[in-house]
Design a protein around this motif. Structure first.
Motif, PDB file in Angstrom:
ATOM      1  N   ILE A   1      33.182  38.578  39.989  1.00  0.00           N
ATOM      2  CA  ILE A   1      34.564  38.079  39.936  1.00  0.00           C
ATOM      3  C   ILE A   1      34.668  36.912  38.967  1.00  0.00           C
ATOM      4  O   ILE A   1      35.568  36.868  38.113  1.00  0.00           O
ATOM      5  N   LEU A   2      33.759  35.959  39.084  1.00  0.00           N
ATOM      6  CA  LEU A   2      33.774  34.800  38.180  1.00  0.00           C
ATOM      7  C   LEU A   2      33.560  35.221  36.725  1.00  0.00           C
ATOM      8  O   LEU A   2      34.209  34.706  35.805  1.00  0.00           O
ATOM      9  N   GLU A   3      32.653  36.163  36.530  1.00  0.00           N
ATOM     10  CA  GLU A   3      32.357  36.672  35.185  1.00  0.00           C
ATOM     11  C   GLU A   3      33.596  37.318  34.563  1.00  0.00           C
ATOM     12  O   GLU A   3      33.908  37.093  33.386  1.00  0.00           O
ATOM     13  N   ARG A   4      34.337  38.095  35.353  1.00  0.00           N
ATOM     14  CA  ARG A   4      35.521  38.780  34.816  1.00  0.00           C
ATOM     15  C   ARG A   4      36.681  37.812  34.563  1.00  0.00           C
ATOM     16  O   ARG A   4      37.430  37.979  33.599  1.00  0.00           O
ATOM     17  N   ILE A   5      36.828  36.814  35.422  1.00  0.00           N
ATOM     18  CA  ILE A   5      37.863  35.800  35.179  1.00  0.00           C
ATOM     19  C   ILE A   5      37.567  35.079  33.864  1.00  0.00           C
ATOM     20  O   ILE A   5      38.461  34.892  33.025  1.00  0.00           O
ATOM     21  N   ALA A   6      36.313  34.674  33.682  1.00  0.00           N
ATOM     22  CA  ALA A   6      35.937  33.955  32.461  1.00  0.00           C
ATOM     23  C   ALA A   6      36.080  34.835  31.226  1.00  0.00           C
ATOM     24  O   ALA A   6      36.569  34.384  30.179  1.00  0.00           O
ATOM     25  N   ALA A  27      36.877  43.959  32.141  1.00  0.00           N
ATOM     26  CA  ALA A  27      37.524  42.661  31.921  1.00  0.00           C
ATOM     27  C   ALA A  27      38.004  42.516  30.478  1.00  0.00           C
ATOM     28  O   ALA A  27      39.084  41.973  30.224  1.00  0.00           O
ATOM     29  N   CYS A  28      37.214  43.006  29.538  1.00  0.00           N
ATOM     30  CA  CYS A  28      37.611  42.936  28.124  1.00  0.00           C
ATOM     31  C   CYS A  28      38.872  43.760  27.873  1.00  0.00           C
ATOM     32  O   CYS A  28      39.766  43.336  27.141  1.00  0.00           O
ATOM     33  N   ALA A  29      38.942  44.939  28.487  1.00  0.00           N
ATOM     34  CA  ALA A  29      40.134  45.784  28.310  1.00  0.00           C
ATOM     35  C   ALA A  29      41.367  45.096  28.863  1.00  0.00           C
ATOM     36  O   ALA A  29      42.427  45.104  28.228  1.00  0.00           O
ATOM     37  N   ALA A  30      41.231  44.472  30.037  1.00  0.00           N
ATOM     38  CA  ALA A  30      42.373  43.765  30.630  1.00  0.00           C
ATOM     39  C   ALA A  30      42.811  42.599  29.756  1.00  0.00           C
ATOM     40  O   ALA A  30      44.006  42.393  29.514  1.00  0.00           O
ATOM     41  N   VAL A  38      44.054  42.621  37.419  1.00  0.00           N
ATOM     42  CA  VAL A  38      43.384  43.897  37.111  1.00  0.00           C
ATOM     43  C   VAL A  38      41.888  43.669  36.922  1.00  0.00           C
ATOM     44  O   VAL A  38      41.053  44.426  37.442  1.00  0.00           O
ATOM     45  N   ALA A  39      41.532  42.620  36.180  1.00  0.00           N
ATOM     46  CA  ALA A  39      40.124  42.327  35.912  1.00  0.00           C
ATOM     47  C   ALA A  39      39.370  41.995  37.195  1.00  0.00           C
ATOM     48  O   ALA A  39      38.287  42.527  37.454  1.00  0.00           O
ATOM     49  N   VAL A  40      39.950  41.126  38.012  1.00  0.00           N
ATOM     50  CA  VAL A  40      39.266  40.669  39.226  1.00  0.00           C
ATOM     51  C   VAL A  40      39.108  41.796  40.238  1.00  0.00           C
ATOM     52  O   VAL A  40      38.019  42.053  40.751  1.00  0.00           O
ATOM     53  N   PHE A  41      40.220  42.488  40.522  1.00  0.00           N
ATOM     54  CA  PHE A  41      40.178  43.503  41.578  1.00  0.00           C
ATOM     55  C   PHE A  41      39.633  44.838  41.104  1.00  0.00           C
ATOM     56  O   PHE A  41      38.964  45.543  41.864  1.00  0.00           O
TER      57      PHE A  41
END
Length: 201
Positions: free
Chosen positions: A136-141, A189-192, A75-78
């Motif tokens: 993408i990298l920011e959201r994964i991290a 990303a935080c919500a996920a 969810v975060a990445v896509f």
């Protein structure tokens, strides 16, 4: 006798998995076919997953944790990229032209007298290149940091990104786009990540 708490937790757990899976599926669709409607549907599904996770009185069964983590990362990445794009369109419209390397085109700083006087248009340069991959990298991290229970790492992520982009933020368009895009991406990303953190607490 029925234990109402157990029944409520079971219903919340099922709704959590379904809503997070739905958010994942719609996020992938939004990534492949960017439409604001898909982003809003994914956001709604993610909000439902957050509410279900916060409603659990006990941690979700340990067997579901890897599934929830994988779904949250997807969810975060896509979903983060179309969410940031939607936020930028709402805030800025189409006031800037996209570059060929994923950045935006802005006027270079005038260097000649004609350019300073506005008689000749200053050449344009592309800034904020590689935003898709960086996002993408920011959201994964970010998601990983929250799932791991180490949200302090988000400050490091933002600092690294800010330092890396510092020289490109002289133009107002670049600054505004950087702030809006980064905040939208981080909030998503935080919500996920928070879904998994609340469910497994």
């Amino acid at each position: 006798m029925f234990d109402l708490t157990t029944v409520a937790d079971t219903i919340a757990s099922i709704a959590l998995v379904i809503s997070l899976a739905g958010a994942c599926a719609i996020s992938v669709i939004a990534y492949l076919r960017p439409r604001a409607l898909f982003v809003w549907i994914a956001a709604g599904s993610l909000a439902i997953a957050l509410m279900c996770a916060s409603a659990l009185s006990t941690p979700i069964a340990s067997g579901f944790a890897p599934l929830l983590t994988a779904l949250a990362l997807a969810v975060a990445v896509f979903g983060g990229s179309p969410a940031a794009g939607t936020a930028l369109r709402l805030a800025m419209g189409t006031s800037v032209s996209p570059g060929i390397h994923g950045g935006i085109l802005i006027a270079s700083k005038p260097v000649t007298d004609a350019e300073r006087q506005g008689l000749v248009a200053a050449p344009r340069q592309e800034v904020l290149r590689g935003g898709l991959v960086i996002g993408i990298l920011e959201r994964i991290a970010t998601t990983g940091a929250i799932v791991a229970g180490f949200p302090e790492a988000i400050a490091i992520i933002v600092a690294v990104k800010g330092v890396g982009r510092f020289t490109e933020l002289e133009a107002a368009e670049a600054r505004e786009r950087f702030i809006i895009g980064t905040l939208a991406s981080l909030i998503w990303a935080c919500a996920a990540g928070l879904v998994v953190h609340l469910a497994a607490r």
